[in-house]
Write a protein that holds these residues in place. Sequence first.
Motif, PDB file in Angstrom:
ATOM      1  N   ASP A   1       0.831   9.838 -40.207  1.00 44.60           N
ATOM      2  CA  ASP A   1       1.704  10.786 -40.896  1.00 44.60           C
ATOM      3  C   ASP A   1       2.735   9.951 -41.639  1.00 44.60           C
ATOM      4  OD1 ASP A   1       3.498  12.662 -41.760  1.00 44.60           O
ATOM      5  OD2 ASP A   1       4.231  13.208 -39.774  1.00 44.60           O
ATOM      6  N   ALA A   2       2.559   9.853 -42.957  1.00 47.94           N
ATOM      7  CA  ALA A   2       3.430   9.001 -43.762  1.00 47.94           C
ATOM      8  C   ALA A   2       4.751   9.679 -44.113  1.00 47.94           C
ATOM      9  CB  ALA A   2       2.704   8.573 -45.037  1.00 47.94           C
ATOM     10  N   GLY A   3       4.850  10.974 -43.829  1.00 43.94           N
ATOM     11  CA  GLY A   3       6.080  11.690 -44.155  1.00 43.94           C
ATOM     12  C   GLY A   3       6.191  11.956 -45.634  1.00 43.94           C
ATOM     13  N   SER A   4       6.806  11.042 -46.343  1.00 43.36           N
ATOM     14  CA  SER A   4       7.002  11.205 -47.784  1.00 43.36           C
ATOM     15  C   SER A   4       5.923  10.444 -48.542  1.00 43.36           C
ATOM     16  CB  SER A   4       8.386  10.694 -48.175  1.00 43.36           C
ATOM     17  OG  SER A   4       8.693  11.046 -49.486  1.00 43.36           O
ATOM     18  N   GLY A   5       5.247  11.139 -49.434  1.00 44.64           N
ATOM     19  CA  GLY A   5       4.195  10.500 -50.210  1.00 44.64           C
ATOM     20  C   GLY A   5       4.773   9.538 -51.234  1.00 44.64           C
ATOM     21  N   LEU A   6       4.203   8.353 -51.319  1.00 46.70           N
ATOM     22  CA  LEU A   6       4.671   7.358 -52.279  1.00 46.70           C
ATOM     23  C   LEU A   6       3.486   6.766 -53.018  1.00 46.70           C
ATOM     24  CD1 LEU A   6       7.446   4.967 -50.871  1.00 46.70           C
ATOM     25  CD2 LEU A   6       7.434   6.196 -53.035  1.00 46.70           C
ATOM     26  N   PHE A   7       3.565   6.778 -54.348  1.00 44.50           N
ATOM     27  CA  PHE A   7       2.511   6.159 -55.156  1.00 44.50           C
ATOM     28  C   PHE A   7       3.032   4.968 -55.950  1.00 44.50           C
ATOM     29  CE2 PHE A   7      -0.064  10.373 -55.542  1.00 44.50           C
ATOM     30  CZ  PHE A   7      -0.427  10.255 -54.220  1.00 44.50           C
ATOM     31  N   VAL A   8       4.352   4.736 -55.913  1.00 48.34           N
ATOM     32  CA  VAL A   8       4.918   3.572 -56.599  1.00 48.34           C
ATOM     33  C   VAL A   8       5.766   2.799 -55.603  1.00 48.34           C
ATOM     34  CG1 VAL A   8       4.959   4.673 -58.862  1.00 48.34           C
ATOM     35  CG2 VAL A   8       6.965   4.850 -57.394  1.00 48.34           C
ATOM     36  N   ASP A   9       5.863   1.495 -55.817  1.00 48.78           N
ATOM     37  CA  ASP A   9       6.682   0.646 -54.955  1.00 48.78           C
ATOM     38  C   ASP A   9       8.149   0.910 -55.271  1.00 48.78           C
ATOM     39  OD1 ASP A   9       7.927  -1.313 -53.501  1.00 48.78           O
ATOM     40  OD2 ASP A   9       6.603  -2.929 -54.154  1.00 48.78           O
TER      41      ASP A   9
ATOM     42  N   VAL B   1      -4.445   9.876 -43.955  1.00 48.01           N
ATOM     43  CA  VAL B   1      -3.007   9.832 -44.201  1.00 48.01           C
ATOM     44  C   VAL B   1      -2.556  11.225 -44.617  1.00 48.01           C
ATOM     45  CG1 VAL B   1      -1.117   8.748 -45.467  1.00 48.01           C
ATOM     46  CG2 VAL B   1      -3.199   7.450 -44.993  1.00 48.01           C
ATOM     47  N   THR B   2      -1.485  11.694 -44.005  1.00 44.79           N
ATOM     48  CA  THR B   2      -0.884  12.962 -44.415  1.00 44.79           C
ATOM     49  C   THR B   2       0.506  12.671 -44.987  1.00 44.79           C
ATOM     50  OG1 THR B   2       0.218  13.452 -42.311  1.00 44.79           O
ATOM     51  CG2 THR B   2      -2.083  14.141 -42.536  1.00 44.79           C
ATOM     52  N   PHE B   3       0.895  13.426 -46.019  1.00 41.94           N
ATOM     53  CA  PHE B   3       2.202  13.192 -46.637  1.00 41.94           C
ATOM     54  C   PHE B   3       2.630  14.406 -47.446  1.00 41.94           C
ATOM     55  CE2 PHE B   3      -1.203  11.426 -49.202  1.00 41.94           C
ATOM     56  CZ  PHE B   3      -0.930  11.830 -50.503  1.00 41.94           C
ATOM     57  N   SER B   4       3.926  14.436 -47.786  1.00 46.40           N
ATOM     58  CA  SER B   4       4.509  15.552 -48.524  1.00 46.40           C
ATOM     59  C   SER B   4       4.385  15.342 -50.021  1.00 46.40           C
ATOM     60  CB  SER B   4       5.993  15.710 -48.170  1.00 46.40           C
ATOM     61  OG  SER B   4       6.161  16.050 -46.827  1.00 46.40           O
TER      62      SER B   4
ATOM     63  N   LYS C   1       8.761  15.328 -51.746  1.00 48.04           N
ATOM     64  CA  LYS C   1       9.813  14.361 -51.427  1.00 48.04           C
ATOM     65  C   LYS C   1       9.784  13.251 -52.471  1.00 48.04           C
ATOM     66  CE  LYS C   1       9.799  15.434 -46.481  1.00 48.04           C
ATOM     67  NZ  LYS C   1       9.593  14.913 -45.111  1.00 48.04           N
ATOM     68  N   LEU C   2       9.526  12.035 -52.057  1.00 50.39           N
ATOM     69  CA  LEU C   2       9.550  10.930 -53.008  1.00 50.39           C
ATOM     70  C   LEU C   2       8.446  11.030 -54.060  1.00 50.39           C
ATOM     71  CD1 LEU C   2      10.421   7.981 -50.608  1.00 50.39           C
ATOM     72  CD2 LEU C   2      11.888   8.998 -52.348  1.00 50.39           C
TER      73      LEU C   2
END
Length: 465
Positions: free
Chosen positions: A259-267, A290-293, A296-297
């Motif tokens: 569970d990654a919480g906040s989805g991120l596609f960029v560094d 992987v699960t993510f929102s 958020k980010l």
Amino acid sequence: MDEERQRLLRQLPDVDHLLQRPVLQAWQERTSRQAVRDAVRSVLDERRRAILAGQWDQPFSRDAFDQAVVRRLQAETAGHLRRVINATGTVLHTNLGRAVFSPELAGHIAGLACHYSNLEYDLASGKRGSRYDHVRELLCELTGAEDAIVVNNNAAAVLLTLASLVPGREVVVSRGELVEIGGSFRIPDVIEQSGGHIREVGTTNKTHLADYERVIGEKTAALMKVHTSNYRIIGFTESVPVSEVANLAHEYGLPCIQDAGSGLFVDLERLGLPHEPTVCEILEAGCDIVTFSGDKLLGGPQAGIIAGKAAYLYAMKHHPLLRALRVDKMTLAGLEGTLQAYRDGTAIRQVPTLRCLAQTETAIRKRVETLWQVLDVDSLPARISLRQVDDCVGGGACPDTVLPGWALAIEADDLTPEELERRLRHADIPIIARVQYNSVILSLRTIGDDEFQDVARIVREVLGI
């Protein structure tokens, strides 16, 4: 009752007489006669109660009464869910709706909402299609996953994942990762609700790989990592990297879930922030799911995204819960537009959340100077100064990260900071600010350039200008 109160009560006209007033007749055309009648009665009742309580001693004024009725009608027609101006400096403010959309994305969503769409219709074959196909390919391209599903939030994504893969069996989680997310929802509760059972390992501050391996048995269904996105444990700590947990899971033929919480596609380092693992990095480390929102980010609409191995997602796509957790066309339209910006390499410019986080302290200082000029500060009955402030990411992301910013600090001549804050909050477009250092603080990081004129007008109005 004294004569003065009786005199004031006698001055109050009847409802039908007031309904003949031109301004209220205009409102009857905009809404309905009954709505205006109800508003008139409510204001009259309030006036009578104030007179009887000795709290009103002014002669009846038709113009003032008209204004009171109109204010009530405006409040009722505005709706309960309203636009506000975020002057808190918290970029992903959960109470204020988290991520905002660009005008272009909002227009795209509106266009689809106002017309029929191919939500579940395959234009190529002329047959029924899947709503998830509109974003599945984009998600797979951006993350490197074999398959992807979208549900209505990340808690739902975790729930569906575990309900599909671990019912009646154990999911192994580090004790230090059993987090509580917003609204008092806790990861242990979500796991138990899915039908799975938690097998805690390690301690709050330290968990080793051997702790995971020691409890694996016939009842074990999965190993799970939970990113502690909304808090940090510092000092004497140790956790196991997802790559090592994934390798251990695969040795025993088990899936590794994160569970990654906040989805991120960029560094985030590109924006001057500390590094957080991206979804792509987590999958490359060997994690199976992987699960993510999405809100958020990632900067998109509220959604829960599940990405990973097709074999595991197959069970989720055929689980009865998916129907209850599915997203609508507007969410999919918003998510598709957001993902397209990432695919095209324009996300930092086009996704407001990333653009807001990327603002430098120097750029914000220039913007606060611009708002200073728009306000015409010298003409206001207040002491206004430029002040350095600490902004934050919000939304349970990067909890220990401070974003240096600038704000306007307002000290009104005749109002306490608390009363000024209340008046700003009760404006026609509410301004949500914070009281700090005996001033009302308007942080510029989260105020858009297109909101400057509204901010200036509202501040002048609440100060009596």
